[in-house]
Design an enzyme around this catalytic site. Structure first.
Site, mmCIF file in Angstrom:
data_model
loop_
_atom_site.group_PDB
_atom_site.id
_atom_site.type_symbol
_atom_site.label_atom_id
_atom_site.label_comp_id
_atom_site.label_asym_id
_atom_site.label_seq_id
_atom_site.Cartn_x
_atom_site.Cartn_y
_atom_site.Cartn_z
ATOM 1 N N THR A 102 -8.382 5.331 -6.029
ATOM 2 C CA THR A 102 -7.236 4.618 -6.602
ATOM 3 C C THR A 102 -6.323 4.023 -5.547
ATOM 4 O O THR A 102 -5.609 3.056 -5.829
ATOM 5 C CB THR A 102 -6.399 5.553 -7.500
ATOM 6 O OG1 THR A 102 -5.967 6.682 -6.724
ATOM 7 C CG2 THR A 102 -7.199 6.025 -8.695
ATOM 8 N N HIS B 48 -4.617 1.049 8.297
ATOM 9 C CA HIS B 48 -4.996 0.702 6.929
ATOM 10 C C HIS B 48 -6.391 0.079 6.897
ATOM 11 O O HIS B 48 -6.613 -0.987 7.471
ATOM 12 C CB HIS B 48 -3.990 -0.299 6.323
ATOM 13 C CG HIS B 48 -4.337 -0.703 4.924
ATOM 14 N ND1 HIS B 48 -3.707 -0.173 3.810
ATOM 15 C CD2 HIS B 48 -5.270 -1.560 4.454
ATOM 16 C CE1 HIS B 48 -4.237 -0.699 2.720
ATOM 17 N NE2 HIS B 48 -5.186 -1.550 3.082
ATOM 18 N N ASP C 216 -0.502 16.170 -1.831
ATOM 19 C CA ASP C 216 -0.831 15.258 -2.933
ATOM 20 C C ASP C 216 0.155 15.500 -4.086
ATOM 21 O O ASP C 216 0.459 16.645 -4.421
ATOM 22 C CB ASP C 216 -2.281 15.496 -3.394
ATOM 23 C CG ASP C 216 -2.808 14.364 -4.248
ATOM 24 O OD1 ASP C 216 -3.739 13.669 -3.813
ATOM 25 O OD2 ASP C 216 -2.258 14.154 -5.369
ATOM 26 N N CYS D 277 0.854 -1.199 0.000
ATOM 27 C CA CYS D 277 0.000 0.000 0.000
ATOM 28 C C CYS D 277 0.891 1.252 0.000
ATOM 29 O O CYS D 277 1.773 1.388 0.852
ATOM 30 C CB CYS D 277 -0.901 -0.005 1.224
ATOM 31 S SG CYS D 277 -1.710 1.568 1.528
ATOM 32 N N CYS E 299 0.773 3.217 3.302
ATOM 33 C CA CYS E 299 1.503 2.520 4.378
ATOM 34 C C CYS E 299 3.008 2.650 4.152
ATOM 35 O O CYS E 299 3.772 2.803 5.111
ATOM 36 C CB CYS E 299 1.080 1.059 4.457
ATOM 37 S SG CYS E 299 -0.575 0.809 5.154
ATOM 38 N N HIS F 138 -6.594 2.780 0.765
ATOM 39 C CA HIS F 138 -6.287 3.089 2.168
ATOM 40 C C HIS F 138 -7.013 4.397 2.429
ATOM 41 O O HIS F 138 -6.692 5.417 1.786
ATOM 42 C CB HIS F 138 -4.768 3.213 2.338
ATOM 43 C CG HIS F 138 -4.293 3.572 3.703
ATOM 44 N ND1 HIS F 138 -3.201 2.966 4.305
ATOM 45 C CD2 HIS F 138 -4.731 4.498 4.603
ATOM 46 C CE1 HIS F 138 -2.997 3.488 5.501
ATOM 47 N NE2 HIS F 138 -3.913 4.430 5.705
ATOM 48 N N ASN G 77 -13.024 9.767 -1.466
ATOM 49 C CA ASN G 77 -13.481 8.887 -2.532
ATOM 50 C C ASN G 77 -13.672 7.482 -1.981
ATOM 51 O O ASN G 77 -12.803 6.949 -1.284
ATOM 52 C CB ASN G 77 -12.480 8.886 -3.688
ATOM 53 C CG ASN G 77 -12.473 10.210 -4.443
ATOM 54 O OD1 ASN G 77 -13.517 10.846 -4.590
ATOM 55 N ND2 ASN G 77 -11.316 10.633 -4.907
ATOM 56 N N HIS H 269 -8.436 7.859 2.953
ATOM 57 C CA HIS H 269 -7.743 9.155 3.045
ATOM 58 C C HIS H 269 -8.727 10.256 2.738
ATOM 59 O O HIS H 269 -9.695 10.062 1.997
ATOM 60 C CB HIS H 269 -6.555 9.198 2.078
ATOM 61 C CG HIS H 269 -6.906 8.839 0.672
ATOM 62 N ND1 HIS H 269 -7.092 7.534 0.263
ATOM 63 C CD2 HIS H 269 -7.139 9.612 -0.407
ATOM 64 C CE1 HIS H 269 -7.406 7.521 -1.022
ATOM 65 N NE2 HIS H 269 -7.453 8.773 -1.447
ATOM 66 N N HIS I 280 -9.057 13.916 1.093
ATOM 67 C CA HIS I 280 -8.484 15.006 0.310
ATOM 68 C C HIS I 280 -8.883 16.330 0.958
ATOM 69 O O HIS I 280 -10.055 16.535 1.281
ATOM 70 C CB HIS I 280 -9.030 14.990 -1.119
ATOM 71 C CG HIS I 280 -8.636 13.796 -1.924
ATOM 72 N ND1 HIS I 280 -7.568 13.795 -2.791
ATOM 73 C CD2 HIS I 280 -9.166 12.546 -1.989
ATOM 74 C CE1 HIS I 280 -7.463 12.606 -3.370
ATOM 75 N NE2 HIS I 280 -8.422 11.827 -2.904
#
Ligand code: AMP
Ligand code: ZN
Length: 113
Positions: free
Chosen positions: A94, A46, A30, A4, A7, A97, A86, A99, A101
């Site tokens: 994509t 995770h 990003d 990942c 990770c 894990h 997302n 997250h 934004h």
């Protein structure tokens, strides 16, 4: 998770521009920014989806959001910001894990996609 990307970033195996870290999460830039300011707030644990969260994961994510609100001015987000999480293929997730934004540093419209 061994393969990942987030990770790996947490373990220091992939370089990143890290703005903040505590026991629950870290905040990085990003690599393909979609706004003047585009951060990722990444819980250290995770898991892929909100649907995968335990009660403890949910409580920890709430703590992360509270911390983010405190950090926002120092991240150049004093004028406001947008959070996007997302979830799954239709949303274009994509990295599997979870997250958040964090987008800002400019005025944003809210187009119909
Ligand atoms: P998502 O499409 O919601 O899963 O978002 C994954 C995000 O991770 C994308 O915006 C990518 O640009 C970003 N990303 C992927 N690899 C890295 C990396 N090594 N460092 C920083 N951001 C990354
Ligand atoms: Zn991971």
């Amino acid at each position: 998770m061994n393969d990942c990307v987030f990770c790996k970033i947490e373990r220091g195996e992939i370089p990143s521009k890290k703005f903040y870290e505590d026991e629950l999460m870290f905040i990085i830039a990003d690599i393909e920014p979609k706004a003047e300011k585009h951060y990722l707030m990444i819980p250290k644990k995770h898991y892929k989806l909100l649907a995968d969260m335990t009660e403890e994961d949910a409580a920890n994510l709430a703590k992360c959001l509270k911390k983010l609100s405190e950090l926002a001015p120092s991240l150049g987000l004093g004028g406001g910001y947008r959070l996007v999480i997302n979830q799954g293929d239709d949303a274009g997730q994509t990295v599997h894990h979870l997250h958040v934004h964090v987008l800002g540093g400019q005025k944003m419209d809210f187009p119909k996609l």
